[in-house]
Design an enzyme around this catalytic site. Structure first.
Site, PDB file in Angstrom:
ATOM      1  N   GLU A   8      23.991  43.018  47.980  1.00 49.87           N
ATOM      2  CA  GLU A   8      23.375  41.816  48.604  1.00 49.87           C
ATOM      3  C   GLU A   8      23.938  41.573  49.997  1.00 49.87           C
ATOM      4  O   GLU A   8      24.150  40.424  50.404  1.00 49.87           O
ATOM      5  CB  GLU A   8      23.585  40.563  47.744  1.00 49.87           C
TER       6      GLU A   8
HETATM    7  C1  LIG Z   1      25.954  49.296  41.928  1.00 54.31           C
HETATM    8  C2  LIG Z   1      25.085  49.046  43.125  1.00 54.31           C
HETATM    9  C3  LIG Z   1      23.917  48.322  42.982  1.00 54.31           C
HETATM   10  C4  LIG Z   1      23.069  48.143  44.082  1.00 54.31           C
HETATM   11  N1  LIG Z   1      21.864  47.518  43.910  1.00 54.31           N
HETATM   12  C5  LIG Z   1      20.948  47.571  44.924  1.00 54.31           C
HETATM   13  C6  LIG Z   1      19.593  47.168  44.722  1.00 54.31           C
HETATM   14  O1  LIG Z   1      19.228  46.686  43.645  1.00 54.31           O
HETATM   15  N2  LIG Z   1      18.720  47.306  45.743  1.00 54.31           N
HETATM   16  C7  LIG Z   1      19.070  47.826  46.953  1.00 54.31           C
HETATM   17  O2  LIG Z   1      18.227  47.935  47.818  1.00 54.31           O
HETATM   18  N3  LIG Z   1      20.344  48.205  47.174  1.00 54.31           N
HETATM   19  C8  LIG Z   1      21.282  48.107  46.201  1.00 54.31           C
HETATM   20  N4  LIG Z   1      22.567  48.528  46.409  1.00 54.31           N
HETATM   21  C9  LIG Z   1      22.933  49.001  47.740  1.00 54.31           C
HETATM   22  C10 LIG Z   1      23.856  48.046  48.465  1.00 54.31           C
HETATM   23  O3  LIG Z   1      23.175  46.879  48.828  1.00 54.31           O
HETATM   24  C11 LIG Z   1      24.439  48.820  49.668  1.00 54.31           C
HETATM   25  O4  LIG Z   1      25.352  49.769  49.138  1.00 54.31           O
HETATM   26  C12 LIG Z   1      25.097  47.930  50.682  1.00 54.31           C
HETATM   27  O5  LIG Z   1      24.142  47.149  51.352  1.00 54.31           O
HETATM   28  C13 LIG Z   1      25.886  48.722  51.731  1.00 54.31           C
HETATM   29  O6  LIG Z   1      25.133  49.776  52.246  1.00 54.31           O
HETATM   30  P1  LIG Z   1      25.766  51.247  52.270  1.00 54.31           P
HETATM   31  O7  LIG Z   1      26.275  51.552  50.911  1.00 54.31           O
HETATM   32  O8  LIG Z   1      24.777  52.160  52.853  1.00 54.31           O
HETATM   33  O9  LIG Z   1      27.013  51.105  53.209  1.00 54.31           O
HETATM   34  P2  LIG Z   1      26.996  51.229  54.804  1.00 54.31           P
HETATM   35  O10 LIG Z   1      25.888  50.446  55.367  1.00 54.31           O
HETATM   36  O11 LIG Z   1      27.104  52.652  55.180  1.00 54.31           O
HETATM   37  O12 LIG Z   1      28.355  50.490  55.168  1.00 54.31           O
HETATM   38  C14 LIG Z   1      29.648  51.098  54.966  1.00 54.31           C
HETATM   39  C15 LIG Z   1      30.709  50.095  55.418  1.00 54.31           C
HETATM   40  O13 LIG Z   1      30.554  49.811  56.812  1.00 54.31           O
HETATM   41  C16 LIG Z   1      30.436  48.413  57.011  1.00 54.31           C
HETATM   42  N5  LIG Z   1      29.516  48.158  58.102  1.00 54.31           N
HETATM   43  C17 LIG Z   1      28.325  48.742  58.355  1.00 54.31           C
HETATM   44  N6  LIG Z   1      27.780  48.243  59.462  1.00 54.31           N
HETATM   45  C18 LIG Z   1      28.608  47.303  59.926  1.00 54.31           C
HETATM   46  C19 LIG Z   1      28.605  46.408  61.050  1.00 54.31           C
HETATM   47  N7  LIG Z   1      27.591  46.359  61.900  1.00 54.31           N
HETATM   48  N8  LIG Z   1      29.654  45.584  61.201  1.00 54.31           N
HETATM   49  C20 LIG Z   1      30.680  45.589  60.333  1.00 54.31           C
HETATM   50  N9  LIG Z   1      30.748  46.408  59.262  1.00 54.31           N
HETATM   51  C21 LIG Z   1      29.725  47.249  59.066  1.00 54.31           C
HETATM   52  C22 LIG Z   1      29.937  47.847  55.690  1.00 54.31           C
HETATM   53  O14 LIG Z   1      30.290  46.492  55.531  1.00 54.31           O
HETATM   54  C23 LIG Z   1      30.638  48.755  54.697  1.00 54.31           C
HETATM   55  O15 LIG Z   1      31.924  48.280  54.437  1.00 54.31           O
HETATM   56  C24 LIG Z   1      23.452  48.653  45.349  1.00 54.31           C
HETATM   57  C25 LIG Z   1      24.653  49.348  45.489  1.00 54.31           C
HETATM   58  C26 LIG Z   1      25.452  49.561  44.395  1.00 54.31           C
HETATM   59  C27 LIG Z   1      26.723  50.365  44.567  1.00 54.31           C
END
Ligand SMILES: Cc1cc2nc3c(=O)[nH]c(=O)nc-3n(C[C@H](O)[C@H](O)[C@H](O)COP(=O)(O)OP(=O)(O)OC[C@H]3O[C@@H](n4cnc5c(N)ncnc54)[C@H](O)[C@@H]3O)c2cc1C
Length: 603
Positions: A440
């Site tokens: 979220e």
């Molecule tokens: C168990 C689980 C359930 C999930 N359920 C859903 C779902 O139902 N639907 C859905 O669509 N997604 C879902 N997700 C996805 C989840 O919302 C994403 O994993 C999350 O938004 C982060 O995206 P990412 O994993 O690609 O990390 P990234 O975007 O690659 O981020 C990696 C790190 O970099 C940081 N970061 C990135 N950009 C910035 C910035 N501009 N400034 C500061 N920090 C930054 C982030 O905070 C994070 O710590 C789920 C994930 C998991 C693990």
């Protein structure tokens, strides 16, 4: 296995005695029939369902997990039956409009169910809760035809829903998404692409799953301005009531740290028929309907895990005998004293209690604005509620999930080595709690949203509005000695909050990195101040009740003691946060990327 009893008494205190929901509902149209008796009966029934149907499946669901085959996902034993009981009892339609089969209770009632079901079994609760967000999005942005086809089935709990945003190469930065939507001649769209990490994306509890998907048209503008939103069912309903396959499949499920009983799916769309929700290229705006509700729900996940830690850790600490109290034996006839006599164990228990009950205050304070925003006839009142929700939602999501995880960790620690093994359920609680800080919108992104968009981009307007409300309460006459005693700490924190905001705002004019450098600590600072305000409100009410005497005075005495603990031992965390906010970005940004890991090169 963990024990859990729904904290019905505390919910009544928070909602009826502190925030006076009965009076609020009297002032809102459509709530005429929401009487205290009705609400009490609904809350009691929720408690019974969660305790009886969901608690027994929490540990077994974690151990068994979900199973994937190419035909779909099978949920752990008992999940399907619990869902059937949930749907038959009408919980899926608790706050949905009557015309679609719902019970039309105010939105804030979901927050109660959300917490009880979440503590009882967070992984299970994600199946129905995502469906509620999907249903709200269709109601807000779907055509009448889509609403008529999908909403009644979802309200009845016959179909569930998901939120499909994330792709392998983009989670935070959704502007990069690749899932394609190509217009069909009949006005529908053909969706192709692959989404990952989709919670409840596939399962065996219902006949159909309604995916809410973001995708882009071939000629859409690049970035977030080219994102559109679609409803894509797993199966397409026929005119005769049957269901036809729709090019949607679950490619696999993830093996992960916690919430093992919730299927986290790769969902493939292979020319699947989808229907536009809202306007083309305005998908992210429409998605906010889903995301704001989901963020309040995720914030409540912090309370759910904190409450589970509290109930189990207190019971254990009162029974486990180790060492003697520093001030002399408290259990002289036994071989040792119960560990609850030791100050360090009390530190952990009271930290869990003050944060969890404080977060419950926060959740129901926030939820009252959900009711006002949806139901009030006064434009000014609705705007006030929207403004407070805009400011407070990222604080609640970030702060409550960070502190919920902290509480789950203290829960493990109170059990010592027994907390680390699976038998007692404390390690599962901690594993399950961890995801709330990530999904979220990660808490880092909540923090940027708070400081960058909500506070600085509004020139402080939203923050000033909230602080003004708090100050008005501070200045109101009160006979409470607790309020008089603790008010200086609260008003000093409010002033410092505004000063820190100005400082960061000025520095950000020179160096935009200052916002990102301060944002996480700023979010946590904000959360501690919000909780101080709400604890003092609760403490004032509890003091009045204590003075009245009578039954239940232990409950109110505990509230007074917890308020004092919060002000003495938790609120001072803001001093460290103020220092790290003020110090600025220099030492964060000075290090060259190449120096983060130095001396390990192998060639
Ligand atoms: C168990 C689980 C359930 C999930 N359920 C859903 C779902 O139902 N639907 C859905 O669509 N997604 C879902 N997700 C996805 C989840 O919302 C994403 O994993 C999350 O938004 C982060 O995206 P990412 O994993 O690609 O990390 P990234 O975007 O690659 O981020 C990696 C790190 O970099 C940081 N970061 C990135 N950009 C910035 C910035 N501009 N400034 C500061 N920090 C930054 C982030 O905070 C994070 O710590 C789920 C994930 C998991 C693990």
């Amino acid at each position: 296995m963990t024990d859990y009893k729904a904290p019905v008494r505390d919910i009544r205190f928070v909602r009826d005695e502190v925030f006076d929901y009965p009076a609020l509902w009297k002032s809102l149209p459509g709530c005429e029939e929401v009487t205290p008796d009705l609400v009490e009966a609904v809350v009691d029934a929720m408690a019974t369902f969660c305790e009886d149907a969901l608690v027994p499946l929490n540990q077994s669901g974690d151990e068994e997990g979900c199973t994937w085959t190419k035909d779909g996902v099978t949920t752990p034993s008992g999940f399907k039956e619990a869902y059937k009981a949930y749907a038959e009892s009408g919980w899926a339609g608790l706050t949905s409009p009557e015309q679609y089969g719902g019970q039309a209770l105010p939105p804030s009632m979901e927050s109660v169910l959300n917490e009880f079901a979440g503590s009882a079994n967070w992984a299970w609760s994600m199946y129905p809760f995502l469906a509620k967000g999907a249903r709200a999005t269709i109601l807000a942005h779907g055509t009448q035809d889509l609403i008529d086809t999908y909403v009644p089935k979802m309200v009845a709990g016959q179909w569930t829903g998901t939120m499909c945003l994330t792709e392998a190469h983009c989670g935070t930065d959704l502007g990069m998404l690749r899932t394609k939507a190509e217009p069909n001649a009949d006005g529908s769209y053909a969706l192709s692409g692959s989404k990952i990490f989709i919670s409840s994306g596939d399962h065996d509890m219902v006949d159909n799953i309604v995916h809410i998907v973001i995708a882009r048209l071939p000629d859409a503008p690049v970035g977030t301005k080219g994102i559109s939103l679609f409803l894509v069912p797993k199966y397409l309903p026929n005119a005769d009531g049957g269901l036809a396959a729709n090019g949607v499949s679950c490619g696999s499920i993830e093996h992960k740290m916690g919430i093992n009983a919730n299927a986290t799916c790769v969902i493939n769309f292979d020319g699947a028929t989808g229907f536009l929700l809202g306007e083309l290229n305005r998908g992210l705006n429409c998605m906010f309907t889903f995301m704001n509700a989901a963020r309040v729900g995720t914030a409540i996940q912090g309370i759910a895990h904190g409450e589970l830690a509290l109930q189990n850790a207190v019971k254990y600490a009162r029974e486990r005998l180790q060492m003697r109290s520093l001030s002399g034996p408290k259990n002289p006839d036994g071989p040792a004293d119960a560990i609850i006599v030791h100050p360090d164990v009390r530190r952990m228990l009271l930290t869990i209690k003050s944060l969890t009950e404080g977060n419950r205050l926060f959740a129901h304070y926030l939820s009252s604005f959900l009711d006002i925003a949806k139901l009030s006839e006064e434009e000014a009142e609705r705007q006030r509620a929207e403004d407070l929700l805009a400011l407070l939602t990222p604080i609640a999501k970030g702060f409550m999930t960070e502190t919920g995880f902290e509480c789950a960790s203290h829960g493990v620690q109170v059990f010592g080595g027994h907390g680390y093994i699976s038998e007692w359920g404390m390690e599962q609680n901690m594993r399950d709690a961890r995801i709330a800080m990530i999904y979220e919108g990660t808490n880092g992104i909540q923090a940027l949203d708070l400081l960058g968009r909500k506070v600085l981009a509004s020139n402080g307007k939203l923050l000033v509005g909230f602080v003004k409300e708090v100050r008005a309460w501070c200045e109101a006459d009160s006979a409470s000695s607790l309020k008089a005693e603790r008010l200086p700490a609260l008003t000093a924190a409010l002033s410092q909050w505004q000063t820190l905001t100005q400082e960061v705002g000025v520095k950000a004019l020179q160096n935009p990195e200052e916002v990102g450098a301060a944002s996480f600590d700023y979010l946590m600072y904000s959360g501690y101040v919000v909780l101080a305000y709400l604890w003092l409100r609760a403490g004032e009410v509890a003091e009045e009740k204590c003075l009245e005497g009578g039954e239940g005075s232990d409950f109110y005495t505990a509230k007074l003691e917890t308020t004092r603990f919060y002000f003495d031992r938790i609120l001072p965390r803001i001093h460290t946060l103020a220092a790290t906010i003020s110090v600025g970005a220099d030492s964060l940004m000075a290090m060259d990327e190449s120096r983060f890991v130095v001396g390990l090169e192998t060639d």
